[in-house]
Structure formats: structure tokens, C-alpha cells
Design a protein around this motif. Structure first.
Motif, PDB file in Angstrom:
ATOM      1  N   PHE A   3      -6.549   5.997  41.619  1.00  0.00           N
ATOM      2  CA  PHE A   3      -6.002   6.770  40.513  1.00  0.00           C
ATOM      3  C   PHE A   3      -6.506   8.210  40.545  1.00  0.00           C
ATOM      4  O   PHE A   3      -5.779   9.146  40.208  1.00  0.00           O
ATOM      5  CB  PHE A   3      -6.326   6.104  39.184  1.00  0.00           C
ATOM      6  N   ALA A   4      -7.762   8.406  40.960  1.00  0.00           N
ATOM      7  CA  ALA A   4      -8.290   9.764  41.083  1.00  0.00           C
ATOM      8  C   ALA A   4      -7.549  10.524  42.179  1.00  0.00           C
ATOM      9  O   ALA A   4      -7.188  11.697  42.012  1.00  0.00           O
ATOM     10  CB  ALA A   4      -9.785   9.719  41.385  1.00  0.00           C
ATOM     11  N   GLN A   5      -7.293   9.873  43.308  1.00  0.00           N
ATOM     12  CA  GLN A   5      -6.544  10.502  44.391  1.00  0.00           C
ATOM     13  C   GLN A   5      -5.109  10.805  43.967  1.00  0.00           C
ATOM     14  O   GLN A   5      -4.539  11.830  44.351  1.00  0.00           O
ATOM     15  CB  GLN A   5      -6.540   9.601  45.617  1.00  0.00           C
ATOM     16  N   GLN A   6      -4.537   9.925  43.171  1.00  0.00           N
ATOM     17  CA  GLN A   6      -3.156  10.101  42.734  1.00  0.00           C
ATOM     18  C   GLN A   6      -2.999  11.381  41.924  1.00  0.00           C
ATOM     19  O   GLN A   6      -2.016  12.129  42.089  1.00  0.00           O
ATOM     20  CB  GLN A   6      -2.731   8.894  41.899  1.00  0.00           C
ATOM     21  N   GLY A   7      -3.985  11.656  41.056  1.00  0.00           N
ATOM     22  CA  GLY A   7      -3.946  12.884  40.274  1.00  0.00           C
ATOM     23  C   GLY A   7      -4.069  14.122  41.150  1.00  0.00           C
ATOM     24  O   GLY A   7      -3.355  15.119  40.949  1.00  0.00           O
ATOM     25  N   LEU A   8      -4.956  14.077  42.129  1.00  0.00           N
ATOM     26  CA  LEU A   8      -5.141  15.209  43.028  1.00  0.00           C
ATOM     27  C   LEU A   8      -3.937  15.399  43.947  1.00  0.00           C
ATOM     28  O   LEU A   8      -3.578  16.528  44.306  1.00  0.00           O
ATOM     29  CB  LEU A   8      -6.415  15.006  43.853  1.00  0.00           C
ATOM     30  N   TRP A   9      -3.296  14.284  44.332  1.00  0.00           N
ATOM     31  CA  TRP A   9      -2.083  14.371  45.152  1.00  0.00           C
ATOM     32  C   TRP A   9      -0.965  15.064  44.369  1.00  0.00           C
ATOM     33  O   TRP A   9      -0.244  15.900  44.920  1.00  0.00           O
ATOM     34  CB  TRP A   9      -1.661  12.972  45.580  1.00  0.00           C
ATOM     35  N   LEU A  10      -0.849  14.739  43.089  1.00  0.00           N
ATOM     36  CA  LEU A  10       0.181  15.365  42.251  1.00  0.00           C
ATOM     37  C   LEU A  10      -0.077  16.867  42.132  1.00  0.00           C
ATOM     38  O   LEU A  10       0.851  17.678  42.249  1.00  0.00           O
ATOM     39  CB  LEU A  10       0.186  14.723  40.866  1.00  0.00           C
ATOM     40  N   LEU A  11      -1.318  17.257  41.929  1.00  0.00           N
ATOM     41  CA  LEU A  11      -1.653  18.680  41.835  1.00  0.00           C
ATOM     42  C   LEU A  11      -1.365  19.392  43.154  1.00  0.00           C
ATOM     43  O   LEU A  11      -0.932  20.553  43.170  1.00  0.00           O
ATOM     44  CB  LEU A  11      -3.129  18.854  41.458  1.00  0.00           C
TER      45      LEU A  11
ATOM     46  N   ILE B 191      -9.878  15.412  47.442  1.00  0.00           N
ATOM     47  CA  ILE B 191      -9.177  14.124  47.434  1.00  0.00           C
ATOM     48  C   ILE B 191      -9.893  13.084  48.297  1.00  0.00           C
ATOM     49  O   ILE B 191      -9.614  11.889  48.185  1.00  0.00           O
ATOM     50  CB  ILE B 191      -7.715  14.306  47.914  1.00  0.00           C
ATOM     51  N   ILE B 192     -10.847  13.503  49.152  1.00  0.00           N
ATOM     52  CA  ILE B 192     -11.599  12.542  49.969  1.00  0.00           C
ATOM     53  C   ILE B 192     -13.070  12.472  49.590  1.00  0.00           C
ATOM     54  O   ILE B 192     -13.798  11.611  50.098  1.00  0.00           O
ATOM     55  CB  ILE B 192     -11.477  12.836  51.479  1.00  0.00           C
TER      56      ILE B 192
ATOM     57  N   LEU C 267     -20.936   5.200  49.017  1.00  0.00           N
ATOM     58  CA  LEU C 267     -19.627   5.486  49.597  1.00  0.00           C
ATOM     59  C   LEU C 267     -19.233   6.951  49.414  1.00  0.00           C
ATOM     60  O   LEU C 267     -19.450   7.536  48.360  1.00  0.00           O
ATOM     61  CB  LEU C 267     -18.536   4.626  48.933  1.00  0.00           C
ATOM     62  N   VAL C 268     -18.644   7.521  50.467  1.00  0.00           N
ATOM     63  CA  VAL C 268     -17.995   8.814  50.353  1.00  0.00           C
ATOM     64  C   VAL C 268     -16.574   8.592  49.846  1.00  0.00           C
ATOM     65  O   VAL C 268     -15.840   7.759  50.372  1.00  0.00           O
ATOM     66  CB  VAL C 268     -17.965   9.540  51.709  1.00  0.00           C
ATOM     67  N   GLY C 269     -16.200   9.305  48.808  1.00  0.00           N
ATOM     68  CA  GLY C 269     -14.871   9.147  48.223  1.00  0.00           C
ATOM     69  C   GLY C 269     -14.804   9.912  46.924  1.00  0.00           C
ATOM     70  O   GLY C 269     -15.747  10.623  46.542  1.00  0.00           O
ATOM     71  N   VAL C 270     -13.689   9.800  46.212  1.00  0.00           N
ATOM     72  CA  VAL C 270     -13.536  10.448  44.911  1.00  0.00           C
ATOM     73  C   VAL C 270     -13.340   9.353  43.873  1.00  0.00           C
ATOM     74  O   VAL C 270     -12.456   8.517  43.990  1.00  0.00           O
ATOM     75  CB  VAL C 270     -12.363  11.456  44.929  1.00  0.00           C
ATOM     76  N   PHE C 271     -14.202   9.365  42.849  1.00  0.00           N
ATOM     77  CA  PHE C 271     -14.231   8.271  41.870  1.00  0.00           C
ATOM     78  C   PHE C 271     -13.953   8.739  40.452  1.00  0.00           C
ATOM     79  O   PHE C 271     -13.906   7.922  39.546  1.00  0.00           O
ATOM     80  CB  PHE C 271     -15.588   7.555  41.913  1.00  0.00           C
ATOM     81  N   ALA C 272     -13.825  10.036  40.242  1.00  0.00           N
ATOM     82  CA  ALA C 272     -13.572  10.521  38.872  1.00  0.00           C
ATOM     83  C   ALA C 272     -12.634  11.706  38.907  1.00  0.00           C
ATOM     84  O   ALA C 272     -12.494  12.369  39.919  1.00  0.00           O
ATOM     85  CB  ALA C 272     -14.893  10.927  38.220  1.00  0.00           C
TER      86      ALA C 272
END
Length: 323
Positions: A39-47, A169-170, A318-323
Motif C-alpha cells: 500500500f505504501a508503494q501504491q501511493g508512491l507509484w500514483l505520485l 518506493i524501494i 528488511l530494506v523496503g518502504v513501510f509507511a
């Protein structure tokens, strides 16, 4: 002819299973894999779709390395980081009308280097600033990747600067701490011709994404949205006595204003947080809100802050985006 014992047959069977598993893992690692977005990636993808050429969500940082540096072990360490964390070799593309994470196979990381040792101190500082700005201001193409850039600047014989640039996003702020810590551990080991001492990650970011999608079903999403809409309804607008009106059109311009607290004030703040049963962050945030209240004359102050959002132990490394 001697018949094989049950033990030898068991060992042979186990060895065969390991061979098959290794072959399967090799095949899986040699081809791209696709997963839905978190869901966090989805928001950044939209932007990103709105402003694809913007560097707004680039994360830029650097590490100064003192002492002798061997480039090959450093590249080996970076390659291991990319292999270890799927997020670092992820790009994004549309598949059947939906954005998807595409995890690329592991490849050796080649580190570009720039030698600045021939420049004067003043020119070197100017060039470092220019290259650092260039790295963080260059947009990423989420569809082609890679979404991490690293450049090595040689300042002196035994002083180097490692420039990092990643798309949000990553990775997030917590991820950068993981990268720096693991890079230091890996370089120390590989520089001494030792194997990686890091334990195998229990899960990958793609596992978290699938779990999140499974947990947040339509009903739960509606429940969560309803709750937060109620909590955030009718938020007061902060009215600071600024010397200029707020512009009608929002811009992306911004600045940082760093400041330092004395050791004595820091000690007192830590003591206050312990006495109050709060974290130091909570104490500082309360102080900031009191400051805003005094400037604005308002008694209902709302401040948003970034969070790690890693409630489970398996997510901590973990490396990633969580918020």
C-alpha cells in the motif's frame, strides 16, 4: 555386491533433495519475478504517475570512509546487499492493468568512481557539492530501474565519499540504517577474505506485500479508513504569524534548518523523558508542539511525523518502504 544401508540411502536421498532445491532456487533467481505493490508503494507509484520526472521522492545520503580502501571488496559487499535485499533490485511496470513489483535477478554491482585528489581543497568541496546535488536531483525511471545509484568519490589517498541515491518506493529512512550497518559488516568480512557473517533473512519485502494484501481485505480496509476519517475529521489549520501569505499554488521548495543542543540540555531532556516514562522523541515532539502553540495562539496542534511501521520482528532487518 554390497547392498546400501538405510543410513547411506537416507543420506543419498537428502543430498539429492538438496541438489534439486539448489537447482530450483537457481532457476528462480535467474528470472524476474512479479508481485503486487504494498500500500505504501501504491501511493508512491500514483505520485510518480502524476510527476514522473520529479526527484521529490529521492533519498540521498553519503558515507565518509577514512583509511585505506579496496574497491573490489566494496563492490562485493554492495553486490551482496543487492542479492540479499530483493527491494534493491526491484523495478515497477504495468501488467494486465495493474502496477507490479518486478524483482530482477542478482547481478554484480559495478561501482563508478571519480578521482578528485588533484583538485584544490576549495575546488574539491565545490565538486563534491555539485556531484552530491546531481545524484539526488536526477530522477529515477521506475519502469526500467535500477532504483539505487551509488558513486565513489576519491578525495585523498585514504579518504573517500560514498554517495547513495535511492527512490523512496524501494526504501525508507529505517532502511538506510540497515544498509549502512550491513555494508560495514560485509566490507569488514570481505576485505579480510572471509564469508558473509550476516544471517539469512527470514522473509523478503515481497512476502510482506503478500501478507499485507491478504490481511487488509476489503472489509478491513473500510474499517481502517472509517476509523481514521473519524479521528482526523475537522483538523484545525495551523495559523502561524508569518511575514508572507501562503502561496496559492503549492511548490516543492523547502529547506533544512539544523541546530544543536548542548550536552547539558540533552542530559536534562533524557532525564525528563525517563522520569515521565516517555521516549526522548515524545518529549521533543511535545516541546515542538508547545512552541507552535505559543507562536499561533492555538491550543489544538496537529503534527504529522514519519514512523518506521515495522510491528513485527521479521520486518526489522528488511530494506523496503513501510509507511
Amino acid at each position: 555386491m554390497e547392498m546400501p544401508s538405510q543410513r547411506s540411502l537416507a543420506e543419498l536421498t537428502l543430498a539429492k533433495k538438496r541438489e534439486l532445491l539448489a537447482e530450483l532456487l537457481h532457476k528462480e533467481a535467474s528470472k524476474p519475478q512479479s508481485f503486487p505493490l504494498s500500500f505504501a508503494q501504491q501511493g508512491l507509484w500514483l505520485l510518480y504517475q502524476l510527476v514522473p520526472d520529479s526527484p521529490l521522492y529521492n533519498i540521498g545520503c553519503s558515507i565518509t570512509i577514512h583509511g585505506p580502501l579496496r574497491k573490489k571488496p566494496l563492490e562485493q559487499s554492495l553486490s551482496e546487499l543487492v542479492r540479499r535485499h530483493q527491494a534493491l533490485r526491484t523495478r515497477f511496470e504495468m501488467q494486465e492493468g495493474h502496477p507490479m513489483q518486478v524483482i530482477e535477478p542478482t547481478r554484480a554491482f559495478l561501482l563508478p568512481a571519480v578521482d578528485l585528489t588533484e583538485l584544490s581543497v576549495a575546488l574539491q568541496a565545490t565538486e563534491v557539492q555539485r556531484l552530491s546535488h546531481q545524484e539526488v536531483e536526477t530522477p529515477f525511471d521506475l519502469t526500467s530501474g535500477p532504483l539505487m545509484r551509488i558513486r565513489l568519490l576519491r578525495l585523498e589517498a585514504e579518504k573517500h565519499l560514498l554517495l547513495f541515491s535511492l527512490h523512496h518506493i524501494i526504501a525508507d529512512g529505517w532502511s538506510m540504517g540497515i544498509l549502512f550497518q550491513e555494508l560495514s559488516t560485509l566490507y569488514t568480512a570481505f576485505n579480510a577474505n572471509l564469508p558473509s557473517p550476516l544471517p539469512r533473512l527470514p522473509i523478503q519485502y515481497s512476502d510482506f506485500t503478500l501478507w499485507q494484501r491478504e490481511w487488509l481485505t476489503d472489509d478491513k480496509v473500510v474499517t481502517q479508513l472509517t476509523y481514521w476519517k473519524q479521528q482526523l475529521a475537522n483538523l484545525p489549520q495551523l495559523a502561524l504569524p508569518t511575514d508572507r501569505p501562503r502561496p496559492a499554488k503549492r511548490s516543492l521548495a523547502g529547506m533544512l534548518e539544523p541546530f544543536h543542543l548542548s550536552p547539558e540540555i540533552t542530559r536534562q531532556l533524557k532525564a525528563l523523558s525517563q522520569e515521565s516514562g516517555m521516549t526522548l522523541f515524545m518529549v521533543l515532539l511535545a516541546g515542538f508542539q508547545i512552541l507552535l502553540a505559543r507562536y499561533s495562539g492555538q491550543d489544538d496542534i496537529v503534527v504529522g511525523t514519519p514512523i518506521a511501521n515495522r510491528p513485527h520482528e521479521e520486518l526489522a532487518g528488511l530494506v523496503g518502504v513501510f509507511a
